[in-house]
Design a protein around this motif. Structure first.
Motif, PDB file in Angstrom:
ATOM      1  N   ARG A 178       0.856  -1.189   0.000  1.00 40.66           N
ATOM      2  CA  ARG A 178       0.000   0.000   0.000  1.00 40.66           C
ATOM      3  C   ARG A 178       0.893   1.239   0.000  1.00 40.66           C
ATOM      4  O   ARG A 178       1.817   1.335   0.808  1.00 40.66           O
ATOM      5  CB  ARG A 178      -0.930   0.011   1.215  1.00 40.66           C
ATOM      6  CG  ARG A 178      -1.937  -1.135   1.195  1.00 40.66           C
ATOM      7  CD  ARG A 178      -2.801  -1.134   2.456  1.00 40.66           C
ATOM      8  NE  ARG A 178      -3.676  -2.290   2.478  1.00 40.66           N
ATOM      9  CZ  ARG A 178      -3.318  -3.488   2.932  1.00 40.66           C
ATOM     10  NH1 ARG A 178      -2.105  -3.664   3.423  1.00 40.66           N
ATOM     11  NH2 ARG A 178      -4.164  -4.498   2.907  1.00 40.66           N
ATOM     12  N   THR A 199       3.485   1.577   3.151  1.00 37.43           N
ATOM     13  CA  THR A 199       3.672   0.489   4.101  1.00 37.43           C
ATOM     14  C   THR A 199       4.651  -0.497   3.488  1.00 37.43           C
ATOM     15  O   THR A 199       4.401  -1.043   2.414  1.00 37.43           O
ATOM     16  CB  THR A 199       2.341  -0.216   4.398  1.00 37.43           C
ATOM     17  OG1 THR A 199       1.418   0.725   4.957  1.00 37.43           O
ATOM     18  CG2 THR A 199       2.543  -1.354   5.380  1.00 37.43           C
ATOM     19  N   HIS A 466     -17.810  -1.831   5.830  1.00 37.43           N
ATOM     20  CA  HIS A 466     -17.092  -1.443   7.049  1.00 37.43           C
ATOM     21  C   HIS A 466     -15.664  -1.099   6.691  1.00 37.43           C
ATOM     22  O   HIS A 466     -14.997  -1.827   5.969  1.00 37.43           O
ATOM     23  CB  HIS A 466     -17.084  -2.583   8.078  1.00 37.43           C
ATOM     24  CG  HIS A 466     -16.213  -2.278   9.272  1.00 37.43           C
ATOM     25  ND1 HIS A 466     -16.609  -1.451  10.298  1.00 37.43           N
ATOM     26  CD2 HIS A 466     -14.939  -2.685   9.575  1.00 37.43           C
ATOM     27  CE1 HIS A 466     -15.634  -1.368  11.191  1.00 37.43           C
ATOM     28  NE2 HIS A 466     -14.616  -2.108  10.780  1.00 37.43           N
ATOM     29  N   ARG A 467     -15.202   0.017   7.197  1.00 34.69           N
ATOM     30  CA  ARG A 467     -13.807   0.410   7.038  1.00 34.69           C
ATOM     31  C   ARG A 467     -13.294   0.892   8.381  1.00 34.69           C
ATOM     32  O   ARG A 467     -13.738   1.915   8.911  1.00 34.69           O
ATOM     33  CB  ARG A 467     -13.650   1.515   5.983  1.00 34.69           C
ATOM     34  CG  ARG A 467     -12.185   1.871   5.708  1.00 34.69           C
ATOM     35  CD  ARG A 467     -12.092   3.054   4.752  1.00 34.69           C
ATOM     36  NE  ARG A 467     -12.720   2.773   3.479  1.00 34.69           N
ATOM     37  CZ  ARG A 467     -12.120   2.138   2.480  1.00 34.69           C
ATOM     38  NH1 ARG A 467     -10.884   1.705   2.627  1.00 34.69           N
ATOM     39  NH2 ARG A 467     -12.755   1.936   1.343  1.00 34.69           N
ATOM     40  N   GLY A 468     -12.388   0.143   8.945  1.00 37.74           N
ATOM     41  CA  GLY A 468     -11.808   0.495  10.229  1.00 37.74           C
ATOM     42  C   GLY A 468     -10.306   0.599  10.132  1.00 37.74           C
ATOM     43  O   GLY A 468      -9.701   0.413   9.073  1.00 37.74           O
ATOM     44  N   GLY A 469      -9.677   0.897  11.246  1.00 38.71           N
ATOM     45  CA  GLY A 469      -8.236   1.024  11.251  1.00 38.71           C
ATOM     46  C   GLY A 469      -7.521  -0.288  11.083  1.00 38.71           C
ATOM     47  O   GLY A 469      -6.371  -0.322  10.643  1.00 38.71           O
ATOM     48  N   PHE A 470      -8.176  -1.400  11.415  1.00 40.33           N
ATOM     49  CA  PHE A 470      -7.524  -2.701  11.367  1.00 40.33           C
ATOM     50  C   PHE A 470      -8.004  -3.556  10.202  1.00 40.33           C
ATOM     51  O   PHE A 470      -7.221  -4.310   9.628  1.00 40.33           O
ATOM     52  CB  PHE A 470      -7.758  -3.436  12.691  1.00 40.33           C
ATOM     53  CG  PHE A 470      -7.109  -4.792  12.756  1.00 40.33           C
ATOM     54  CD1 PHE A 470      -5.728  -4.909  12.821  1.00 40.33           C
ATOM     55  CD2 PHE A 470      -7.873  -5.947  12.732  1.00 40.33           C
ATOM     56  CE1 PHE A 470      -5.116  -6.147  12.877  1.00 40.33           C
ATOM     57  CE2 PHE A 470      -7.285  -7.201  12.790  1.00 40.33           C
ATOM     58  CZ  PHE A 470      -5.897  -7.301  12.870  1.00 40.33           C
ATOM     59  N   TRP A 471      -9.281  -3.440   9.832  1.00 42.99           N
ATOM     60  CA  TRP A 471      -9.777  -4.304   8.769  1.00 42.99           C
ATOM     61  C   TRP A 471     -10.892  -3.605   7.994  1.00 42.99           C
ATOM     62  O   TRP A 471     -11.526  -2.669   8.479  1.00 42.99           O
ATOM     63  CB  TRP A 471     -10.274  -5.635   9.333  1.00 42.99           C
ATOM     64  CG  TRP A 471     -11.424  -5.499  10.303  1.00 42.99           C
ATOM     65  CD1 TRP A 471     -11.358  -5.086  11.599  1.00 42.99           C
ATOM     66  CD2 TRP A 471     -12.806  -5.766  10.047  1.00 42.99           C
ATOM     67  NE1 TRP A 471     -12.600  -5.075  12.180  1.00 42.99           N
ATOM     68  CE2 TRP A 471     -13.512  -5.506  11.251  1.00 42.99           C
ATOM     69  CE3 TRP A 471     -13.524  -6.204   8.942  1.00 42.99           C
ATOM     70  CZ2 TRP A 471     -14.895  -5.659  11.358  1.00 42.99           C
ATOM     71  CZ3 TRP A 471     -14.902  -6.355   9.049  1.00 42.99           C
ATOM     72  CH2 TRP A 471     -15.568  -6.097  10.238  1.00 42.99           C
ATOM     73  N   THR A 472     -11.094  -4.075   6.748  1.00 45.51           N
ATOM     74  CA  THR A 472     -12.110  -3.541   5.847  1.00 45.51           C
ATOM     75  C   THR A 472     -12.930  -4.701   5.303  1.00 45.51           C
ATOM     76  O   THR A 472     -12.380  -5.745   4.924  1.00 45.51           O
ATOM     77  CB  THR A 472     -11.465  -2.765   4.684  1.00 45.51           C
ATOM     78  OG1 THR A 472     -10.695  -1.683   5.208  1.00 45.51           O
ATOM     79  CG2 THR A 472     -12.531  -2.206   3.751  1.00 45.51           C
ATOM     80  N   LEU A 509      -5.252  -4.940   7.651  1.00 45.20           N
ATOM     81  CA  LEU A 509      -4.356  -3.821   7.409  1.00 45.20           C
ATOM     82  C   LEU A 509      -2.965  -4.287   7.004  1.00 45.20           C
ATOM     83  O   LEU A 509      -2.380  -3.794   6.049  1.00 45.20           O
ATOM     84  CB  LEU A 509      -4.267  -2.943   8.669  1.00 45.20           C
ATOM     85  CG  LEU A 509      -3.314  -1.747   8.588  1.00 45.20           C
ATOM     86  CD1 LEU A 509      -3.770  -0.785   7.510  1.00 45.20           C
ATOM     87  CD2 LEU A 509      -3.230  -1.037   9.938  1.00 45.20           C
ATOM     88  N   SER A 510      -2.431  -5.264   7.721  1.00 47.70           N
ATOM     89  CA  SER A 510      -1.066  -5.712   7.456  1.00 47.70           C
ATOM     90  C   SER A 510      -1.012  -7.171   7.037  1.00 47.70           C
ATOM     91  O   SER A 510       0.012  -7.825   7.178  1.00 47.70           O
ATOM     92  CB  SER A 510      -0.204  -5.520   8.722  1.00 47.70           C
ATOM     93  OG  SER A 510      -0.754  -6.225   9.819  1.00 47.70           O
TER      94      SER A 510
END
Length: 550
Positions: A178, A199, A466-472, A509-510
């Protein structure tokens, strides 16, 4: 005509000329009057009245660029970037080289994080000129290699072609999953600050627990998938797979790295060993008389490389040596021949159409595969394959509502071995997914339609729920249509197949992307629920895997 009549006629003509001159003067003064009224309304911040005045002026003088420019300014002031872009495009249809309109439009695209479109219009006026390039701190990739990836100068004019070439190189090295470029004007002067935010993948994975969890992401599929990224800061990557499923044992790895300092050429070596059990009673024409427990052992090793010619074109070559055998006995049929086979794959990838303003692109690819099973009477075979993929992001920014259409097809001439047949079905080792047709039955491969020739069209939409800091999480419909033919062997499909359903994707995210799909066979009536990692084979060939036939 007497003198009185001639005098009367002359008076009428003079009156007509006066009226025509007055009308012409009024028409000439009307746009200026609309401009004056619009400016007065703007000073008083009466936006609707100002818009009405400028719109009237645009109707009165459709070739006057001032009116769409003023309308774009009002729309921008009111936060309506979409309408502002529309007015600026109208202005550029009047004067394509207008510096103010091009700069304004490029700025709007940059605000929507669409740098591709922004550069298209900035470059018309020789902008943006970079004053500096900021990089993320602590990158492990070697500075000389990173510097070579950037086709545009860190201090100088950023041209769109160079920016797109940079993106193609970054994606090929496989270290930055990303990334984004942000171009912002300096507080003083005409130059811009360019920031590369990314990243970076390095080592066995991110620090902490994730480093130990990621290799186990395939544990529910009886697999482990260790990966190592950016070995020694040289963008050398290792991907591997070990699977102990008794019906689909597999071990393989791909080791790849750049061949130079600019990332334009990437080379790879790979090894793939499989021990698989097949049940062909649903895919072979002989039905119940077909082998129900076919044991296939295959070992393949190869070397390949891919070269980027420009941001639109790339080519690749894979050279493979493979060995196939049937420990449980060789079944009848020429396609089941075993032995050593050299295989060469050559391909070309191209971007056929690119409309950055609409966030729409069409990519194409073609390949030729040739080989021969040496210890058999099959003779050589040649496969020609092609694909066309369209992607559209309907929103000005982000990936919400992304639509993807992919069409692939292939034809075969000559004696094709069994493991090179096209398989239309969802299975973790193949790339031609028809998501309403299972690729296995009771854990054994062979239930999906197979053949020498195929065509497959897939369509899907990803709606972000859903879009969050850890997962989408994305969810959307899917539609697949395909067919296989086999004029020489014992395989082939029953005709055209159609699947429809829904799928969801969870992107960490990772970490990897997990795909959950449910597809309904509209012809046969069955349905399949499937979970997979990514959008194709778990470990495909380095350059051809998943794009065509794997």
């Amino acid at each position: 005509m007497d003198a009185g009549g001639r005098a009367g006629g002359g008076a009428v003509m003079r009156m007509i000329r006066v009226l025509l001159a007055a009308c012409a003067l009024a028409a000439a003064q009307a746009p200026e009057e609309h401009l004056r009224q619009g400016r007065e309304h703007v000073r008083e911040e009466r936006w609707e009245e100002a818009r009405a005045a400028y719109t009237a002026g645009a109707r009165a003088a459709p070739g006057d660029i001032r009116f769409p420019l003023h309308l774009a300014g009002i729309a921008f002031k009111l936060g309506d970037h979409r309408t502002a872009r529309g007015h600026l495009h109208a202005a550029l249809r009047i004067d394509e080289g207008n510096a103010y309109a091009n700069d304004f439009l490029a700025t709007l695209y940059a605000l929507d994080e669409n740098l591709d479109a922004a550069l298209k219009y900035w470059n018309r006026v020789e902008r943006p000129v970079a004053a500096s390039l900021r990089l993320p701190p602590g990158l492990r990739i070697r500075p000389t290699l990173l510097d070579g990836l950037f086709a545009f100068p860190p201090m100088g004019l950023i041209r769109r072609d160079d920016y797109l070439l940079t993106r193609a190189r970054l994606e090929q090295v496989g270290v930055f999953p990303r990334y984004r470029f942000q171009v912002t004007p300096q507080a003083e002067g005409e130059k811009f600050e360019v920031e590369f935010a990314a990243t970076e993948q390095a080592g066995w994975g991110p620090a902490g627990v994730a480093r130990y969890v990621l290799p186990l992401r395939g544990i529910f599929f009886q697999s482990v998938m260790p990966e190592y990224r950016n070995l020694g800061g040289r963008a050398v990557n290792l991907s591997s797979l070990a699977r102990w499923d008794r019906n689909k044992r597999r071990f393989g790895f791909v080791l790849s790295g750049p061949a130079g300092d600019d990332g334009s050429i990437r080379q790879a070596v790979y090894v793939d060993h499989r021990r698989e059990r097949w049940d062909l009673r649903r895919s072979h024409r002989s039905g119940d008389a077909a082998p129900a427990d076919l044991d296939l052992r295959q070992l393949a090793a190869g070397y390949g490389f891919r070269g980027i010619v420009s941001h639109r074109h790339a080519w690749w070559v894979e050279m493979e040596a493979s060995w196939r055998s049937w420990p449980g006995g060789v079944p009848e049929g020429a396609e089941f021949a075993g032995g050593f086979a050299p295989i060469v794959r050559i391909g070309l990838d191209s971007r056929l159409l690119d409309v950055p303003e609409r966030r729409f692109a069409v990519e194409t690819g073609m390949s030729v595969v040739t080989g021969k099973v040496m210890r058999s009477g099959l003779g050589a075979f040649v496969q020609t394959q092609g694909r066309m993929e369209g992607r559209w992001y309907p929103r000005a920014r982000g990936e919400d509502g992304a639509m993807r259409m992919l069409v692939r097809g292939g034809r075969t001439a000559g004696g094709l071995p069994f493991d090179q047949l096209h398989v239309l079905g969802i299975e973790r080792d193949t790339g031609l997914w028809m998501r309403g047709h299972a690729g296995t039955v009771d854990g054994r491969k062979g239930s999906a339609p197979m053949g020498r020739d195929s065509v497959l069209a897939t369509w899907e939409v990803d709606k972000v729920v859903h879009r969050g800091g850890f997962w989408t999480l994305t969810v959307g419909p899917l539609l697949d249509a395909g067919r296989v033919w086999d004029g020489r062997g014992g395989f082939g499909g029953p005709g055209w197949l159609m699947d429809a359903g829904v799928q969801g994707r969870v992107r960490l995210l990772s970490g990897p992307e997990v795909t959950l799909s449910w597809g309904r066979d509209l012809r046969g009536g069955g349905s399949v629920f499937y979970a997979a990692l990514g959008r194709g084979p778990m470990l495909g060939r380095p350059f051809s895997g998943g794009q065509f036939l794997d």
